[in-house]
Motif scaffolding. Structure first.
Motif, PDB file in Angstrom:
ATOM      1  N   ALA A   1      -0.342  18.913   6.117  1.00  0.00           N
ATOM      2  CA  ALA A   1       0.736  17.928   6.250  1.00  0.00           C
ATOM      3  C   ALA A   1       1.188  17.410   4.884  1.00  0.00           C
ATOM      4  N   LYS A   2       2.486  17.066   4.813  1.00  0.00           N
ATOM      5  CA  LYS A   2       3.046  16.396   3.649  1.00  0.00           C
ATOM      6  C   LYS A   2       3.649  15.089   4.132  1.00  0.00           C
ATOM      7  N   LEU A   3       3.128  13.994   3.601  1.00  0.00           N
ATOM      8  CA  LEU A   3       3.460  12.676   4.135  1.00  0.00           C
ATOM      9  C   LEU A   3       3.364  11.649   3.017  1.00  0.00           C
ATOM     10  N   TYR A   4       4.402  10.842   2.855  1.00  0.00           N
ATOM     11  CA  TYR A   4       4.440   9.843   1.790  1.00  0.00           C
ATOM     12  C   TYR A   4       4.767   8.486   2.405  1.00  0.00           C
ATOM     13  N   VAL A   5       3.852   7.522   2.234  1.00  0.00           N
ATOM     14  CA  VAL A   5       3.935   6.239   2.933  1.00  0.00           C
ATOM     15  C   VAL A   5       4.058   5.108   1.927  1.00  0.00           C
ATOM     16  N   ALA A   6       4.984   4.220   2.178  1.00  0.00           N
ATOM     17  CA  ALA A   6       5.113   2.974   1.419  1.00  0.00           C
ATOM     18  C   ALA A   6       5.179   1.845   2.435  1.00  0.00           C
ATOM     19  N   ASP A   7       4.079   1.121   2.581  1.00  0.00           N
ATOM     20  CA  ASP A   7       3.972   0.052   3.577  1.00  0.00           C
ATOM     21  C   ASP A   7       4.226   0.617   4.981  1.00  0.00           C
ATOM     22  N   ASP A   8       5.340   0.239   5.635  1.00  0.00           N
ATOM     23  CA  ASP A   8       5.585   0.717   7.002  1.00  0.00           C
ATOM     24  C   ASP A   8       6.657   1.802   7.074  1.00  0.00           C
ATOM     25  N   ARG A   9       7.085   2.308   5.926  1.00  0.00           N
ATOM     26  CA  ARG A   9       8.060   3.400   5.885  1.00  0.00           C
ATOM     27  C   ARG A   9       7.392   4.665   5.371  1.00  0.00           C
TER      28      ARG A   9
ATOM     29  N   ARG B   1       0.824  -1.208   0.000  1.00  0.00           N
ATOM     30  CA  ARG B   1       0.000   0.000   0.000  1.00  0.00           C
ATOM     31  C   ARG B   1       0.855   1.253   0.000  1.00  0.00           C
ATOM     32  N   VAL B   2       0.378   2.267  -0.722  1.00  0.00           N
ATOM     33  CA  VAL B   2       1.024   3.581  -0.779  1.00  0.00           C
ATOM     34  C   VAL B   2       0.003   4.639  -0.386  1.00  0.00           C
ATOM     35  N   VAL B   3       0.448   5.626   0.394  1.00  0.00           N
ATOM     36  CA  VAL B   3      -0.388   6.773   0.742  1.00  0.00           C
ATOM     37  C   VAL B   3       0.394   8.042   0.409  1.00  0.00           C
TER      38      VAL B   3
END
Length: 303
Positions: free
Chosen positions: A87-95, A20-22
């Motif tokens: 907010a600025k936030l970029y998620v790839a799995d748990d990172r 998952r990516v957010v």
């Protein structure tokens, strides 16, 4: 460090995703959004993009609602809207990466004259990251292709309005010292907000768009929530403090106060009071009492 150092950080993070990516950023331009989608491995089945679409911001060119079309075409991506997002936030799995950079060319360094930005890696389990994601989950609304088209159309109308001296970007520019409702028929507000304005004349429509711009109501609300948001803006007006504090307000006194401020003629002040009264009658639980000068009073009229 290269000019596109921030973009390299984002691209390298997204390339590691397996599930998952957010992507969370207030301002997102379609070229950078497409590059981000391309950086996510095809095995990733879920991409969530959280942003905000404000008509004046879109008119100013800082964000593209057309990312909804790119998300739909990708098939894995959905767009969610959070109107008070910063907010600025970029998620790839748990990172994840957190910092200052939006998904725009200048913020990521993908164009000349890049901004000086910062992204720092941390874990998705960080309490502050979890707090932000939970707040987004609780408040975000769908950013559909249809809504994107409405926002773009309204932004184009705002750009073409010769009576609008400048595009006001909420949170970026100073708001006018005083906002007074312009639209004489407040029932038109939700219709235009919701994209239903085909039978409204161009001059009247321009006034509605200006009112909606100054009100800065987030997109995607139902009519009841929209009305509540409008009412909150009305009660925050200095001219209505008497009604808020005492439950009653004399219309003649309000007109005199507007006239004393020196920037309205007697006719304009009278029109402003009449317009405010129409908005209160439509959005608030008030009644009018013709005792001497007319008064607005809170609550339903007793019969």
């Amino acid at each position: 460090m290269t000019v596109d150092h921030v973009w390299q950080q984002v691209e390298q993070l997204l390339a590691t995703a397996t599930d998952r990516v957010v992507l969370v950023a207030p301002f997102i331009k379609k070229e950078v959004f497409q590059a981000a989608l391309d950086a996510v491995p095809t095995k990733v089945g879920e991409i969530t993009c959280v942003t905000r679409w404000s008509v004046p911001e879109v008119a100013a060119g800082v964000s593209d609602p057309e990312i909804a079309e790119l998300a739909q075409r990708d098939g894995r991506a959905t767009v969610r809207l959070c109107h008070n997002l910063h907010a600025k936030l970029y998620v790839a799995d748990d990172r994840c990466l957190v910092g200052s950079a939006n998904l725009t060319g200048k913020a990521t360094g993908r164009v000349p004259a890049a901004n000086i930005e910062l992204l720092i890696e941390t874990g998705k389990a960080h309490p502050e990251v979890e707090r932000v994601l939970a707040a987004i989950e609780a408040t975000a609304v769908p950013g559909t292709v249809e809504l994107a088209e409405q926002i773009r159309e309204q932004a184009s109308l705002l750009q073409s309005d010769e009576d609008s001296p400048r595009v006001v970007v909420p949170g970026q520019d100073e708001q006018p010292a005083r906002w007074l409702p312009e639209t004489r028929n407040p029932d038109r507000l939700y219709r235009v907000y919701n994209g239903r304005h085909r039978h409204i004349g161009s001059d009247v429509l321009a006034g509605v768009i200006r009112d909606l711009t100054y009100l800065d109501i987030g997109p995607g609300l139902d009519e009841q929530a929209f009305g509540s948001a409008i009412l909150g803006r009305l009660h925050a007006m200095p001219e209505l403090q008497g009604l808020t504090a005492a439950g009653r307000m004399n219309l003649a006194e309000m007109q005199a106060e507007l006239l004393a401020a020196g920037d309205l003629s007697a006719e304009q002040a009278q029109r402003a009071v009449e317009t405010i009264a129409a908005w209160l009658r439509y959005f608030d639980d008030v009644h009018f009492v013709p005792i001497g000068p007319w008064e607005i009073r809170q609550g339903k009229e007793l019969t």
